[in-house]
Design an enzyme around this catalytic site. Structure first.
Site, PDB file in Angstrom:
ATOM      1  N   GLN A  11       0.821  -1.208   0.000  1.00 13.11           N
ATOM      2  CA  GLN A  11       0.000   0.000   0.000  1.00 13.11           C
ATOM      3  C   GLN A  11       0.858   1.262   0.000  1.00 13.11           C
ATOM      4  O   GLN A  11       1.917   1.300   0.616  1.00 13.11           O
ATOM      5  CB  GLN A  11      -0.917   0.001   1.218  1.00 13.11           C
ATOM      6  CG  GLN A  11      -2.073  -0.971   1.086  1.00 13.11           C
ATOM      7  CD  GLN A  11      -3.054  -0.859   2.230  1.00 13.11           C
ATOM      8  OE1 GLN A  11      -3.218  -1.793   3.008  1.00 13.11           O
ATOM      9  NE2 GLN A  11      -3.728   0.259   2.334  1.00 13.11           N
ATOM     10  N   SER A  92       4.811  -5.956   2.784  1.00 11.33           N
ATOM     11  CA  SER A  92       3.489  -5.971   3.423  1.00 11.33           C
ATOM     12  C   SER A  92       2.469  -6.688   2.531  1.00 11.33           C
ATOM     13  O   SER A  92       2.611  -7.877   2.265  1.00 11.33           O
ATOM     14  CB  SER A  92       3.042  -4.541   3.757  1.00 11.33           C
ATOM     15  OG  SER A  92       1.872  -4.543   4.539  1.00 11.33           O
ATOM     16  N   LEU A  93       1.460  -5.982   2.029  1.00 20.01           N
ATOM     17  CA  LEU A  93       0.486  -6.588   1.111  1.00 20.01           C
ATOM     18  C   LEU A  93       1.176  -7.296  -0.046  1.00 20.01           C
ATOM     19  O   LEU A  93       0.720  -8.345  -0.522  1.00 20.01           O
ATOM     20  CB  LEU A  93      -0.454  -5.482   0.609  1.00 20.01           C
ATOM     21  CG  LEU A  93      -1.460  -5.712  -0.500  1.00 20.01           C
ATOM     22  CD1 LEU A  93      -0.863  -5.580  -1.887  1.00 20.01           C
ATOM     23  CD2 LEU A  93      -2.179  -7.048  -0.367  1.00 20.01           C
ATOM     24  N   ARG A 117      -8.673  -9.108   4.404  1.00 19.89           N
ATOM     25  CA  ARG A 117      -7.609  -8.547   5.250  1.00 19.89           C
ATOM     26  C   ARG A 117      -7.808  -7.036   5.405  1.00 19.89           C
ATOM     27  O   ARG A 117      -7.708  -6.484   6.498  1.00 19.89           O
ATOM     28  CB  ARG A 117      -6.253  -8.862   4.631  1.00 19.89           C
ATOM     29  CG  ARG A 117      -5.022  -8.339   5.380  1.00 19.89           C
ATOM     30  CD  ARG A 117      -3.777  -8.785   4.630  1.00 19.89           C
ATOM     31  NE  ARG A 117      -2.527  -8.400   5.255  1.00 19.89           N
ATOM     32  CZ  ARG A 117      -1.802  -7.343   4.946  1.00 19.89           C
ATOM     33  NH1 ARG A 117      -2.228  -6.508   3.995  1.00 19.89           N
ATOM     34  NH2 ARG A 117      -0.655  -7.091   5.553  1.00 19.89           N
ATOM     35  N   HIS A 203       0.814  -3.190  11.003  1.00 21.13           N
ATOM     36  CA  HIS A 203       2.016  -3.801  11.564  1.00 21.13           C
ATOM     37  C   HIS A 203       2.342  -3.304  12.968  1.00 21.13           C
ATOM     38  O   HIS A 203       3.487  -2.996  13.289  1.00 21.13           O
ATOM     39  CB  HIS A 203       3.205  -3.600  10.616  1.00 21.13           C
ATOM     40  CG  HIS A 203       2.926  -4.061   9.228  1.00 21.13           C
ATOM     41  ND1 HIS A 203       2.725  -5.394   8.918  1.00 21.13           N
ATOM     42  CD2 HIS A 203       2.755  -3.368   8.071  1.00 21.13           C
ATOM     43  CE1 HIS A 203       2.466  -5.501   7.624  1.00 21.13           C
ATOM     44  NE2 HIS A 203       2.471  -4.292   7.094  1.00 21.13           N
ATOM     45  N   GLN A 252       2.700 -11.358  10.436  1.00 24.86           N
ATOM     46  CA  GLN A 252       3.068 -10.135   9.706  1.00 24.86           C
ATOM     47  C   GLN A 252       2.166  -8.963  10.037  1.00 24.86           C
ATOM     48  O   GLN A 252       2.586  -7.809  10.052  1.00 24.86           O
ATOM     49  CB  GLN A 252       3.027 -10.418   8.198  1.00 24.86           C
ATOM     50  CG  GLN A 252       3.499  -9.286   7.309  1.00 24.86           C
ATOM     51  CD  GLN A 252       2.613  -9.084   6.103  1.00 24.86           C
ATOM     52  OE1 GLN A 252       1.431  -8.803   6.238  1.00 24.86           O
ATOM     53  NE2 GLN A 252       3.188  -9.232   4.921  1.00 24.86           N
TER      54      GLN A 252
END
Length: 327
Positions: A11, A92-93, A117, A203, A252
């Site tokens: 993102q 991340s994503l 998510r 996170h 994560q």
């Protein structure tokens, strides 16, 4: 001979009309978006191209749109004869995109799970309650101490969320605690402390409710052994093991993205060329700051894709051994 790692952004890399120029010449772009759209019954190509009502910046749509963009470019790369990478990773994503490329997850199932998510993450923290900020020019030890000091004031939780490159770390947590940490970072010698426009504080401990929901859904999915090793955010280590990968995806959500460790793992394993497979050049910039000798490439438009194909054509597809767990 050099080795190739392909990385997928998360993102923040989304932008209106992303991949539009490539889509004019390569049908696989819109075909991939159509496949992703069918998985969640929303027109992700329209969202990516027009950003109606700001949907592209709402995390439940940002995540599947970026996953679709990454896989569309991955498929185009392979269709055009691009070298098979020795390693994969995502920020991340983007880790979910890497797992689709590694054949751990089916594309449609990955689109569904990142859509969920995003919903879980959005619901975990009320609007305005969380904060996220980039801290420039403060080492990790000082930043950890600053976050503990900010938490001690009793205004909530704050912690490092993304270890992006030396001297650049993102912090996240309760809004008041993040603001206090930003002020303390400046007092401690940080060059800059910048609030970021993100819809959720990813996170960090505030994502615990979302983690439980996500792990319930991850347990329903089939995870296959990775055809290409994937370096995971939660550990900074490579894995092929489906159950280890599943566990690390849950972890994560509440633990920092160890991007410095991820890049160093790929570099030590022999990766000299890094292709960013997605819109933008954020990861390429971070990689150059972590490994200045790295050759970085992009693929978001016809010119950058053509250059990447030409410059990586000599890359080997023979991987180096990798530790799947920390020593």
């Amino acid at each position: 001979m050099s080795q190739l790692a392909i990385v997928f952004p998360g993102q923040g890399s989304q932008k209106t009309a992303m991949l539009a120029e490539l889509a004019q010449a390569h049908g696989i772009i819109e075909t991939s978006f159509a496949e992703a759209s069918a998985a969640i019954s929303r027109d992700l190509w329209d969202i990516a191209q027009r950003n109606p009502d700001g949907l592209l910046d709402q995390t439940e749509f940002t995540q599947p749109a970026l996953l679709a963009a990454g896989i569309a470019l991955w498929r185009l790369w392979r269709e055009r004869g691009g070298a098979r990478p020795d390693l994969l990773a995502g920020h991340s994503l983007g880790e979910y995109t890497a797992l689709v490329a590694a054949e751990v997850l089916e594309f449609s199932e990955a689109v569904k799970i990142v859509h969920q998510r995003g919903q879980f993450m959005q619901r975990a923290v009320p609007p305005g309650a969380g904060g996220i900020a980039a801290i420039i020019g403060l080492d990790s030890a000082k930043l950890e101490a600053v976050c503990l000091e900010a938490e001690a004031a009793g205004e909530g939780t704050v912690s490092p969320a993304n270890h992006n490159s030396p001297g650049q770390t993102v912090i996240a947590g309760d809004s008041a605690a993040v603001k206090r940490a930003m002020a303390l970072c400046k007092q401690a010698g940080a060059k800059r402390a910048l609030p970021l426009k993100m819809s959720v504080p990813s996170h960090c401990a505030l994502m615990e409710p979302a983690r439980g929901q996500l792990e319930t859904e991850l347990a329903k999915l089939e995870f296959r052994p990775a055809a290409i090793p994937v370096v995971q955010n939660a550990t900074g280590c490579a894995s092929r093991d489906p159950e280890e990968i599943r566990h690390n995806l849950g972890a994560q959500l509440c633990s920092p993205v160890r991007w410095i460790d991820c890049v160093e793992t790929m570099h030590v394993a022999g990766a000299t060329h890094f292709l960013e497979c997605g819109p933008g050049k954020v990861l390429a910039g971070l990689i150059k700051r972590i490994v200045p000798s790295a050759q970085t490439h992009n693929s978001e438009d016809p010119a950058s894709l053509a250059a990447a194909l030409a410059e990586t054509s000599a890359s080997t597809s023979t991987p180096s051994p990798l530790r799947a767990t920390p020593p």
